[in-house]
Write an enzyme that holds these catalytic residues in place. Structure first.
Site, PDB file in Angstrom:
ATOM      1  CD  GLU A 145      -3.401  -0.372  -0.179  1.00 36.80           C
ATOM      2  OE1 GLU A 145      -2.877   0.081  -1.031  1.00 36.80           O
ATOM      3  OE2 GLU A 145      -3.289  -1.983   0.243  1.00 36.80           O
ATOM      4  CG  HIS A 146      -0.003   4.720   0.138  1.00 39.63           C
ATOM      5  ND1 HIS A 146       0.565   6.594   0.084  1.00 39.63           N
ATOM      6  CD2 HIS A 146      -1.209   4.697   1.176  1.00 39.63           C
ATOM      7  CE1 HIS A 146      -1.555   6.309   0.530  1.00 39.63           C
ATOM      8  NE2 HIS A 146      -1.971   5.375   1.015  1.00 39.63           N
ATOM      9  CB  THR A 147       4.547   0.342  -2.715  1.00 35.49           C
ATOM     10  OG1 THR A 147       3.413  -0.745  -2.593  1.00 35.49           O
ATOM     11  CG2 THR A 147       5.006  -0.213  -1.072  1.00 35.49           C
ATOM     12  N   GLY A 174     -17.032   4.483  -5.414  1.00 36.81           N
ATOM     13  CA  GLY A 174     -16.620   4.719  -4.075  1.00 36.81           C
ATOM     14  C   GLY A 174     -16.409   3.676  -3.125  1.00 36.81           C
ATOM     15  CB  ALA A 175     -17.073   0.451  -2.845  1.00 31.84           C
ATOM     16  CG  LEU A 210     -13.730  -2.762  -3.976  1.00 30.16           C
ATOM     17  CD1 LEU A 210     -15.492  -4.059  -3.970  1.00 30.16           C
ATOM     18  CD2 LEU A 210     -12.509  -3.462  -3.176  1.00 30.16           C
ATOM     19  CB  SER A 211     -10.260   0.277  -8.597  1.00 30.26           C
ATOM     20  OG  SER A 211      -9.244   0.912  -9.745  1.00 30.26           O
ATOM     21  CG  ASP A 221      -6.588   1.450  -9.089  1.00 26.72           C
ATOM     22  OD1 ASP A 221      -5.983  -0.032  -8.040  1.00 26.72           O
ATOM     23  OD2 ASP A 221      -6.473   2.272  -8.627  1.00 26.72           O
ATOM     24  CE1 TYR A 237      -2.439   7.802  -3.448  1.00 30.18           C
ATOM     25  CE2 TYR A 237      -2.120   9.874  -4.351  1.00 30.18           C
ATOM     26  CZ  TYR A 237      -2.248   8.207  -4.842  1.00 30.18           C
ATOM     27  OH  TYR A 237      -1.517   8.135  -5.535  1.00 30.18           O
TER      28      TYR A 237
HETATM   29  P1  ADP Z   1     -12.987   3.559  -6.601  1.00 30.13           P
HETATM   30  O1  ADP Z   1     -12.438   3.552  -7.794  1.00 30.13           O
HETATM   31  O2  ADP Z   1     -12.812   3.408  -5.925  1.00 30.13           O
HETATM   32  O3  ADP Z   1     -14.562   3.104  -7.484  1.00 30.13           O
HETATM   33  P2  ADP Z   1     -13.446   6.565  -7.834  1.00 30.13           P
HETATM   34  O4  ADP Z   1     -13.466   8.188  -7.054  1.00 30.13           O
HETATM   35  O5  ADP Z   1     -11.839   6.881  -7.803  1.00 30.13           O
HETATM   36  O6  ADP Z   1     -13.835   5.259  -6.917  1.00 30.13           O
HETATM   37  O7  ADP Z   1     -14.067   6.455  -9.381  1.00 30.13           O
HETATM   38  C1  ADP Z   1     -15.388   6.274  -9.167  1.00 30.13           C
HETATM   39  C2  ADP Z   1     -15.623   7.286 -10.025  1.00 30.13           C
HETATM   40  O8  ADP Z   1     -15.537   6.790 -11.229  1.00 30.13           O
HETATM   41  C3  ADP Z   1     -17.512   7.273  -9.921  1.00 30.13           C
HETATM   42  O9  ADP Z   1     -17.824   8.216  -8.907  1.00 30.13           O
HETATM   43  C4  ADP Z   1     -18.189   7.541 -11.209  1.00 30.13           C
HETATM   44  O10 ADP Z   1     -17.038   9.049 -11.457  1.00 30.13           O
HETATM   45  C5  ADP Z   1     -16.788   6.677 -11.982  1.00 30.13           C
HETATM   46  N1  ADP Z   1     -17.338   5.726 -11.938  1.00 30.13           N
HETATM   47  C6  ADP Z   1     -17.122   4.485 -12.069  1.00 30.13           C
HETATM   48  N2  ADP Z   1     -18.136   3.664 -12.194  1.00 30.13           N
HETATM   49  C7  ADP Z   1     -19.114   4.000 -12.789  1.00 30.13           C
HETATM   50  C8  ADP Z   1     -20.025   3.573 -13.839  1.00 30.13           C
HETATM   51  N3  ADP Z   1     -20.357   2.443 -14.032  1.00 30.13           N
HETATM   52  N4  ADP Z   1     -21.120   4.200 -15.108  1.00 30.13           N
HETATM   53  C9  ADP Z   1     -20.337   5.505 -14.983  1.00 30.13           C
HETATM   54  N5  ADP Z   1     -19.335   6.282 -13.963  1.00 30.13           N
HETATM   55  C10 ADP Z   1     -18.641   5.157 -12.970  1.00 30.13           C
HETATM   56 MG    MG Z   2     -10.909   4.617  -9.064  1.00 28.28          MG
END
Ligand code: ADP
Ligand code: MG
Length: 388
Positions: free
Chosen positions: A35-37, A125-126, A128-129, A175, A224
């Site tokens: 992590e953070h590497t 936004g959880a 899990l990318s 990612d 970050y």
């Molecule tokens: P994570 O990558 O951890 O889920 P991020 O904030 O980096 O969180 O990315 C989430 C963002 O990516 C969403 O707010 C949206 O803008 C975009 N995104 C991800 N999946 C979708 C999707 N299926 N449809 C539209 N936008 C998406």
């Molecule tokens: Mg992301």
């Protein structure tokens, strides 16, 4: 056809009044350790997971893109290749796609437009990318449709470039690379300095569990960036390009020359690099007790040296660790200050882990956790068999 694929097809037809030509799929990911590497040119060990973003696409004869997503219903986003403009608040999610086409254009490659519909079961936004899954599903589709002939690694690099230069997020390559190059039942040991990578088998006896703490995440970006600056400061102090070129002994010997907090940040990164390589060996050898130890040390280092855990996350790790002992490992995963915990545990313990989380986490924190039972999955690909 999977449910997600069906929904992507349906959304395409509803939006554009015709059927799509192809489906593309890219996975979310979880980082097992390291992590953070990545931005310190070090090692990471992520796995692609069986949660995917699917894009139904149809190539166009012009240079226009039209995109919809069921996660943000009601609006068709339109742009022209090479004319992405600058990001504005209205762009929301489509900036990840525009970033990709802008990066392709900036590297001098030509591309044709596409109509596309996005559906995903990666939680947004959880941690899990979902963003990389979106970029890689789109990038892989564009790579094929416009015959760019980019390797999966090159598609990942293009996506990173889009995020760095267009979206304005200084993310590392992890990612995108794992979403592009993941393999079933394997993690990928990535050397972020030269982007060498090596699949590492995950023993069949282990379940991959991700638990989202659902801690509201504030200050994530500023913290970050601060960590990045502190790491750069230490590298600069020693006259090396990145922390990859510093060893623990040199750091220890010069400890007094550094602000204490910077010393601890660097100690996390250097020790985490070593743990990540050792964890890959432990997985390969099926040495679960060793993996357990390394994941525990990684968590402690993130908590005490890098200071990116929060009490709720520490609690989750404690709850799971108490069930698992040395029959699996558990640690926070992702950038930190909330987000998820990853556990690799003996199959026999899966139910007990889920029960313990359900019984204890809410009582201890007032929050509900979300549990994802995962398996390591293949990277981005076309889904020809799924269209009909
Ligand atoms: P994570 O990558 O951890 O889920 P991020 O904030 O980096 O969180 O990315 C989430 C963002 O990516 C969403 O707010 C949206 O803008 C975009 N995104 C991800 N999946 C979708 C999707 N299926 N449809 C539209 N936008 C998406
Ligand atoms: Mg992301």
């Amino acid at each position: 056809m999977s449910n997600t694929a069906q929904r992507a097809n349906k959304l395409f037809v509803q939006t554009f009044g015709t059927t799509a030509d192809d489906l593309y799929r890219a996975p979310g990911r979880v980082n097992l350790i390291g992590e953070h590497t990545d931005y310190n040119d070090g090692f990471v060990l992520p796995a692609a997971i069986n949660f995917h973003t699917i894009i139904a696409v149809k190539q166009r004869d012009d240079d226009k893109f039209r995109a919809v997503s069921d996660a943000f219903p009601g609006k068709i986003h339109t742009w022209h290749f090479g004319h992405e403009g600058t990001t504005d608040p209205d762009d929301t999610w489509v900036k990840y796609l525009k970033g990709f086409t802008a990066a392709v254009c900036a590297s001098g490659l030509p591309a044709k437009g596409m109509d596309l519909a996005v559906v995903s079961n990666v939680p947004l936004g959880a941690g899990l990318s979902s963003s990389a899954a979106l970029e890689l599903a789109f990038g892989t589709a564009l790579n094929d449709a416009s015959q760019l002939r980019l390797s999966p690694l090159a598609v990942a690099q293009m996506a990173q470039r889009g995020e760095n230069q267009y979206v304005g997020c200084a993310c590392g390559i992890m990612d995108q690379m794992i979403s592009a190059m993941g393999e079933e039942e394997h993690a990928l040991l990535i050397d972020c300095e030269d982007l060498d990578s090596e699949p590492v088998p995950i023993p069949e006896s282990l379940s991959l569990i991700i638990v989202n703490s659902n801690v509201p995440r504030g200050l994530v970006d500023s913290e970050y960036n601060l960590r990045r600056e502190q790491c750069e400061q230490v590298a600069e102090h020693f006259g090396v390009e990145s922390l990859r070129h510093l060893d623990l002994r040199t750091l220890e010997n010069a400890k007094e020359e550094l602000p204490e907090v910077c010393y601890r940040r660097a100690r996390h990164v250097l020790s985490e690099n070593r743990r990540t390589q050792n964890a890959a060996h432990a997985l390969e050898a099926g040495n679960i007790a060793r993996l357990s130890e390394l994941m525990a040390q990684s968590h402690q280092s993130m908590r005490d040296d890098f200071e990116i855990t929060v009490p709720e996350i520490d609690k989750l790790v404690e709850i799971i660790d108490a069930v698992v002992g040395d029959r699996g490992g558990v640690r926070m995963t992702g950038g930190g200050l909330g987000g998820c915990v990853v556990a690799l545990v003996d199959h026999d313990l899966t139910d007990a882990v889920v029960e313990a989380v359900e019984r204890q986490y809410h009582t201890a924190t007032g929050l509900e956790a979300s549990v994802y039972l995962c398996s390591a999955s293949q990277g981005a690909s076309r889904q020809d068999e799924e269209l009909y």
